[in-house]
Design an enzyme around this catalytic site. Structure first.
Site: not given
Length: 384
Positions: A134, A247, A273, A284, A343-344, A369
């Protein structure tokens, strides 16, 4: 809010990056996702377009531009356009691997490797992570034992989860030159394609970012000449930690870009949609969710912009980079998850870019990390 950290030349560069992605990556991205790798030619094409190893000095074939804002733009646009898997190898080459060659190579090594790194004929990878260790790099078991006359090192061990692992020509390998030591026993060596005993294992199957080749690397009695040692023997751990801030900032910038791209896709979707006789975006709850996401992305963008300026000035701290990394990647996951919800059922279909963004996002909270390690870095800076 208008972003004030960029100059006119950065806007021109952003347009060039967008064209490059639209012409050279986007049309092929789905095929590369199926194949599990991008062609080596993509690196050469990026070099031709001025998007590879920009910091390489002109005498070695680079642009000699030491301004991370250009790197930032590339990272952002890769995220925004949803081609993270195909673009990650280039950003790793630019942001994570290149600094090792710029900062720690001697003149002979710079002349030998930098021209190929700049033109894309030498693809780079960073060999740090090993099976089972790790984030505890000091416990690595890969060894590089010097010969009696010091002319070469005998390398044995393995690495895993190596980005660009299949395509790489130059692997920056972290290995124990003194197995009796922990941090002080680590050195960096460049292992080159074709060295006897250097083998690549599987191109690992991942949850997301399928077009990014991520591999296991094996080293069995690989003879690496002493001329391939980067910097000083025993200083490898210090060298690795010195580049971690850049990084992690690179990952943070890409994460915010991906969140922005997901929000843009979702805004377009909820306007078209309909449900119960009105656009999904008119409810809302949808407006509040989108408002929250837009606000968080704007705040993260501002923080990352300031962090990039600090990096350019040589003032970016490990703690600020850790903050940027954990907050931005957690934001990426949170935003994309909410976008999938808006998006369902279609958000769960891989034919929709939001679904691919969802699976691509998960790893960003792990590589470079983990979030937990980032919080530990910040926590220690508070005197805790």
């Amino acid at each position: 809010m208008r972003r004030t950290s960029f100059e006119p030349e950065h806007a021109d560069y952003r347009e060039s990056v967008r064209r490059f992605i639209a012409e050279e990556i986007a049309p092929h991205h789905e095929r590369w996702e199926r194949e599990g790798i991008v062609p080596r030619e993509l690196f050469a094409r990026a070099a031709e377009m001025g998007m590879l190893a920009m910091q390489v000095p002109e005498e070695y074939g680079g642009a000699g531009v030491d301004d991370f804002r250009f790197n930032q733009i590339l990272c952002e646009e890769v995220g925004i356009t949803g081609v993270s898997g195909s673009g990650l190898g280039i950003t790793l080459h630019n942001d994570i691997c290149l600094p090792y060659f710029l900062h720690f190579c001697n003149e002979e090594q710079r002349a030998r490797w930098l021209p190929g790194i700049a033109d894309g004929s030498l693809i780079t990878a960073l060999g740090m992570t090993e099976p089972g260790i790790g984030s505890d790099l000091a416990s690595m078991r890969t060894t590089a034992i010097a010969s009696a006359d010091g002319s070469e090192y005998l390398v044995n061990g393995s690495k895993t989860f190596i980005t660009n692992g299949i395509n790489a020509d130059l692997v920056i390998l972290a290995a124990k030159t003194d197995p009796s030591e922990r941090h002080k026993g680590i050195s960096l060596l460049i292992v080159e394609r074709g060295m006897e005993g250097f083998e690549r294992g599987r191109n690992l199957e991942k949850v997301g970012m399928h077009s990014q080749d991520t591999a296991e690397l094996f080293f069995e009695n690989v003879r690496v000449p002493a001329e391939n040692v980067l910097g000083e023997v025993g200083q490898g751990f210090r060298y690795m930690t010195s580049n971690l801030a850049q990084e992690r900032l690179s990952i943070a910038v890409a994460a915010v870009g991906a969140a922005r791209g997901a929000l843009d896709q979702t805004l377009a979707y909820v306007k078209e949609r309909t449900a119960f006789g009105q656009p999904v975006g008119a409810f809302q709850h949808s407006r509040f969710a989108l408002a929250e996401m837009a606000t968080e992305i704007a705040l993260a963008t501002t923080f990352c912009d300031q962090a990039v300026l600090a990096l350019n000035a040589g003032e970016l701290t490990a703690e600020d980079a850790a903050m940027a990394k954990w907050w931005s990647t957690e934001l990426q996951g949170r935003v994309i998850d909410r976008c999938v919800q808006l998006h369902g059922g279609y958000g769960y279909m891989l034919e929709y870019p939001i679904a691919r963004a969802f699976v691509d996002a998960r790893v960003t909270r792990i590589y470079g990390g983990t979030t937990e390690i980032m919080k530990e870095i910040v926590g220690r800076s508070l005197g805790l």
